[in-house]
Write a protein that holds these residues in place. Structure first.
Motif, PDB file in Angstrom:
ATOM      1  N   GLN A  22      36.601  30.973  37.132  1.00  5.99           N
ATOM      2  CA  GLN A  22      37.165  29.750  37.709  1.00  5.99           C
ATOM      3  C   GLN A  22      38.340  29.216  36.904  1.00  5.99           C
TER       4      GLN A  22
ATOM      5  N   ASP B 232      34.864  33.951  41.887  1.00  5.95           N
ATOM      6  CA  ASP B 232      34.072  32.766  42.211  1.00  5.95           C
ATOM      7  C   ASP B 232      35.021  31.673  42.694  1.00  5.95           C
TER       8      ASP B 232
ATOM      9  N   HIS C 127      39.377  31.412  42.793  1.00  6.69           N
ATOM     10  CA  HIS C 127      39.569  29.990  42.495  1.00  6.69           C
ATOM     11  C   HIS C 127      41.054  29.733  42.227  1.00  6.69           C
TER      12      HIS C 127
ATOM     13  N   TYR D 242      23.695  33.325  41.699  1.00  6.48           N
ATOM     14  CA  TYR D 242      23.905  31.888  41.543  1.00  6.48           C
ATOM     15  C   TYR D 242      24.020  31.581  40.064  1.00  6.48           C
TER      16      TYR D 242
ATOM     17  N   ASP E 190      26.982  31.989  43.785  1.00 10.87           N
ATOM     18  CA  ASP E 190      27.999  32.704  43.020  1.00 10.87           C
ATOM     19  C   ASP E 190      28.675  33.762  43.898  1.00 10.87           C
ATOM     20  N   VAL E 191      29.639  34.450  43.307  1.00  6.54           N
ATOM     21  CA  VAL E 191      30.493  35.398  44.019  1.00  6.54           C
ATOM     22  C   VAL E 191      29.697  36.525  44.694  1.00  6.54           C
TER      23      VAL E 191
END
Length: 269
Positions: free
Chosen positions: A59, A126, A104, A159, A169-170
């Motif tokens: 991120q 993410d 992100h 997660y 999560d991704v």
């Protein structure tokens, strides 16, 4: 009880640390350090052990990520962080790939040097709020339109924990695109063997002399063990008691937190 059977703590020269859930819990407010973890990092460095953060954090650029950690009291430099985005850039250049990014906003600068015109692959990170239907559908359309779809995912976590609760999560979005496009993603980041190997190379320590410490039983613990490292599960971050009954992964030890792990390791130096 933690002190019993600490054979796992012997002959250590370097530590790989997961970040989110081990050093701090992330959050909209920037996050909160986990009690004792900044002091633990100081003690690792003072002991002469080598230290590398092995994170799937996507991120933020590594620079901003390190700035945030330093503001929380962690004595860490950019060179001590192994993260998926730089590894992905290396792979893209190596293979002449031009990515469509679904990441992100704050990560985009990591890909500044990479050619993104006329994309021939999709890179997934993410993306948090950027995981809209529209953005996922755009990535889907690009992939499904490719003769040989290439999906590169910066991790495959299910997660993670933020201060206000668990966050998807991704990996969840990776699976959606895999399913829709009948493609298998290439994972850059934990638990990919190449990623752990590059972290070890940066650490300068062979796997049998390194210990990985993480809160993700599959991606941190399982991934590290498959590379020949010992791995500890902390009971912080997204750890849940059910992790202790995991059908496939058995950590070398459970510790309550990073500080406790460091206590035990330093007693065996």
């Amino acid at each position: 009880a933690a002190m019993a059977g600490c054979g796992w703590a012997r002959a250590v020269r370097g530590l790989l640390l997961d970040v989110s859930g081990v050093l701090y819990d992330s959050g909209a407010d920037g996050g909160v350090p986990i009690a004792g973890s900044a002091e633990a990092v100081r003690r690792i460095k003072a002991s002469g052990l080598k230290l590398q953060l092995c994170t799937n954090e996507t991120q933020a650029t590594r620079e901003n990520f390190v700035r945030k950690l330093r503001a929380m009291g962690f004595d860490i430099s950019v060179a001590e962080v192994t993260a998926p985005a730089p590894a992905a850039c290396h792979l893209l250049r190596e293979r002449g790939l031009r990515p469509h990014l679904l990441v992100h906003d704050d990560l985009v600068p990591e890909f500044a040097e990479v050619d993104k015109t006329n994309p021939n692959c999709v890179v997934l990170g993410d993306a948090a709020e950027n995981f809209t239907y529209e953005n996922l559908n755009e990535a889907f359309r690009l992939l499904i339109g490719m003769e040989k779809p290439i999906l590169i995912s910066l991790g495959k976590g299910r997660y993670y924990k933020e201060t206000d609760g668990l966050k998807l999560d991704v990996g969840a979005y990776m699976k959606a695109l895999e399913y829709a496009c009948d493609v298998q993603a290439e994972v850059v980041g934990k638990p990919a063997k190449r990623f752990f190997e590059s972290a070890l190379a940066e650490l300068g320590v062979p796997p049998e002399q390194a210990i990985m410490i993480g809160d993700d039983i599959v991606n941190d613990v399982g991934g590290a063990q498959q590379c020949g490292m010992r791995a500890l599960q902390v009971r912080t971050g997204k750890f849940r008691p059910s992790d202790e009954k995991h059908p496939e992964v058995r950590p070398d030890a459970y510790v309550n937190n990073l500080a406790e792990a460091v206590d035990i390791i330093l007693q065996h130096l």
